[in-house]
Design a protein around this motif. Sequence first.
Motif, PDB file in Angstrom:
ATOM      1  N   ARG A   6       1.975   1.636  -3.589  1.00 22.53           N
ATOM      2  CA  ARG A   6       0.841   2.024  -4.440  1.00 22.53           C
ATOM      3  C   ARG A   6       0.551   3.512  -4.299  1.00 22.53           C
ATOM      4  O   ARG A   6       0.383   4.225  -5.293  1.00 22.53           O
ATOM      5  N   GLU A  16       3.622  -4.929  -9.069  1.00 22.41           N
ATOM      6  CA  GLU A  16       3.540  -5.760  -7.876  1.00 22.41           C
ATOM      7  C   GLU A  16       3.638  -7.206  -8.335  1.00 22.41           C
ATOM      8  O   GLU A  16       2.978  -7.591  -9.298  1.00 22.41           O
ATOM      9  N   GLU A  53       0.825  -1.207   0.000  1.00 19.40           N
ATOM     10  CA  GLU A  53       0.000   0.000   0.000  1.00 19.40           C
ATOM     11  C   GLU A  53       0.861   1.260   0.000  1.00 19.40           C
ATOM     12  O   GLU A  53       0.531   2.246  -0.669  1.00 19.40           O
ATOM     13  N   TYR A  91       5.322   0.826 -12.551  1.00 20.35           N
ATOM     14  CA  TYR A  91       5.019   0.267 -11.242  1.00 20.35           C
ATOM     15  C   TYR A  91       4.511  -1.153 -11.417  1.00 20.35           C
ATOM     16  O   TYR A  91       3.646  -1.413 -12.254  1.00 20.35           O
ATOM     17  N   ARG A 104       1.100   6.506  -7.112  1.00 21.54           N
ATOM     18  CA  ARG A 104      -0.004   7.383  -7.521  1.00 21.54           C
ATOM     19  C   ARG A 104       0.364   8.853  -7.337  1.00 21.54           C
ATOM     20  O   ARG A 104       0.145   9.681  -8.227  1.00 21.54           O
TER      21      ARG A 104
END
Length: 136
Positions: free
Chosen positions: A95, A112, A92, A110, A99
């Motif tokens: 993320r 994951e 998180e 980006y 952003r």
Amino acid sequence: MVPYVESRYPVRRSPEYRLLAGDSLGATASLHTAISYPELFRRIMSLSGAYYPESQRIVAQYADLSALQLYMIVGLQETSFQTDTGVYDFVELNRTTSRLLKERGADVFYEEKDGKHQWGFWQQEIPDALRYFMAG
């Protein structure tokens, strides 16, 4: 360090060719260095960056980070990583930071993927990150 390297080695001297790389807090330090010295650094390889709320506040203070190019990777098994200051969800944190950077114009790759907050995961990602920067 930059003047030392440039005085002794045949390297490109433009900030768009310099790459700062780091994992965890090293990634955070790389991002903060590039933000503070855009005339020196513009590319950041971020491997599971430790982008705690204070780092996110710093990024959010900037209106234009379009000079930055980042390759960000984080492991999906990093959702409850124990640090000296508590347990954090690195997925998180990354993320949100991704952003924030994109909203300020930074060029951000980006991703994951399966991985833990450890060198073995990051080491496997370095070749792809270097290819990313060499292509662009």
